[in-house]
Design a protein around this motif. Structure first.
Motif, PDB file in Angstrom:
ATOM      1  N   HIS A 105       0.742  -1.166  -0.094  1.00 59.31           N
ATOM      2  CA  HIS A 105       0.052   0.025  -0.072  1.00 59.31           C
ATOM      3  C   HIS A 105       0.790   1.423   0.046  1.00 59.31           C
ATOM      4  O   HIS A 105       0.289   2.266  -0.481  1.00 59.31           O
ATOM      5  CB  HIS A 105      -1.211  -0.125   1.251  1.00 59.31           C
ATOM      6  CG  HIS A 105      -2.057  -1.270   1.232  1.00 59.31           C
ATOM      7  ND1 HIS A 105      -1.609  -2.310   1.844  1.00 59.31           N
ATOM      8  CD2 HIS A 105      -3.115  -1.361   0.500  1.00 59.31           C
ATOM      9  CE1 HIS A 105      -2.809  -3.169   1.655  1.00 59.31           C
ATOM     10  NE2 HIS A 105      -3.516  -2.529   0.775  1.00 59.31           N
ATOM     11  N   ILE A 106       2.319   1.121   0.451  1.00 67.19           N
ATOM     12  CA  ILE A 106       3.171   2.501   0.565  1.00 67.19           C
ATOM     13  C   ILE A 106       3.051   3.091  -0.765  1.00 67.19           C
ATOM     14  O   ILE A 106       3.068   2.493  -1.977  1.00 67.19           O
ATOM     15  CB  ILE A 106       4.486   1.946   0.839  1.00 67.19           C
ATOM     16  CG1 ILE A 106       4.417   1.097   2.300  1.00 67.19           C
ATOM     17  CG2 ILE A 106       5.136   3.184   0.914  1.00 67.19           C
ATOM     18  CD1 ILE A 106       3.987   1.900   3.394  1.00 67.19           C
ATOM     19  N   GLY A 107       2.696   4.291  -0.705  1.00 67.62           N
ATOM     20  CA  GLY A 107       2.969   5.450  -1.877  1.00 67.62           C
ATOM     21  C   GLY A 107       1.703   5.377  -2.883  1.00 67.62           C
ATOM     22  O   GLY A 107       1.557   5.800  -3.912  1.00 67.62           O
ATOM     23  N   LYS A 108       0.611   4.586  -2.733  1.00 66.54           N
ATOM     24  CA  LYS A 108      -0.392   4.300  -3.463  1.00 66.54           C
ATOM     25  C   LYS A 108      -1.455   5.383  -3.359  1.00 66.54           C
ATOM     26  O   LYS A 108      -2.272   5.894  -4.328  1.00 66.54           O
ATOM     27  CB  LYS A 108      -1.376   3.052  -3.206  1.00 66.54           C
ATOM     28  CG  LYS A 108      -0.534   1.755  -3.536  1.00 66.54           C
ATOM     29  CD  LYS A 108      -0.473   1.412  -4.874  1.00 66.54           C
ATOM     30  CE  LYS A 108       0.186  -0.188  -4.885  1.00 66.54           C
ATOM     31  NZ  LYS A 108       0.833  -0.337  -6.113  1.00 66.54           N
ATOM     32  N   MET A 109      -1.257   6.215  -2.405  1.00 70.87           N
ATOM     33  CA  MET A 109      -1.953   7.735  -2.246  1.00 70.87           C
ATOM     34  C   MET A 109      -3.539   7.378  -2.524  1.00 70.87           C
ATOM     35  O   MET A 109      -4.234   8.107  -3.062  1.00 70.87           O
ATOM     36  CB  MET A 109      -1.617   8.683  -3.284  1.00 70.87           C
ATOM     37  CG  MET A 109       0.039   8.867  -3.278  1.00 70.87           C
ATOM     38  SD  MET A 109       0.622   9.434  -1.452  1.00 70.87           S
ATOM     39  CE  MET A 109      -0.158  11.009  -1.493  1.00 70.87           C
TER      40      MET A 109
END
Length: 158
Positions: free
Chosen positions: A78-82
């Motif tokens: 999920h990191i960086g998916k905004m």
């Protein structure tokens, strides 16, 4: 003395979770709000999510053994998916609609626990999607979810 079934046992079996998430992601890919977020998902994504949720609900450890996953790895996806609140709400809405269409257990106790987990997990996903680095150590244990236990943003002893 009889013990309560896990949420996994109550829901059914691994096929229950695999069918739920296959049907759900079929809807997600057609959805105007979510389709673009998931259009490039790996061919294993649906199976991994089904195995992850099944394991969290007390099922077999397929996510950590067969899929070689961990809680940190799931967070890392999920990191960086905004992701935003509208997408989060739509994801939950589509999953609940799919659960109804497939006649997933609908008793109030199970659905309360199911919705509680979806709310908790999707809110964490949105928070982590705003980050650039994974805040979770690789050795952190998998979450577990039961019939009403909750964690909290608090630190015990405060």
């Amino acid at each position: 003395m009889k013990t309560n079934p896990t949420l996994y046992q109550w829901a059914g079996d691994i096929q229950t979770f695999e069918i739920l998430f296959e049907s759900f992601y079929y809807q997600v890919l057609k959805d105007n709000l979510l389709g673009g977020v998931f259009k490039d998902m790996s061919s294993q994504h649906i199976k991994h999510v089904a195995h992850f949720v099944a394991q969290v609900f007390g099922g077999p450890s397929l996510y950590t053994s067969e899929d070689r996953g961990s809680h940190a790895i799931m967070i890392g996806h999920h990191i960086g998916k905004m992701l935003n609140e509208e997408q989060r709400q739509r994801w939950v809405q589509l999953l609940l609609l799919t659960a109804d269409e497939l006649a997933l257990k609908s008793d109030p106790e199970f659905r309360s626990a199911f919705v509680g987990y979806l709310e908790w997990g999707t809110r964490i996903a949105v928070i982590n999607s705003q980050l650039v680095n994974n805040p979770m150590a690789s050795e952190e244990p998998m979450p577990t979810w039961g019939w009403g236990e909750t964690g909290g943003p608090f630190v015990q002893g405060n």
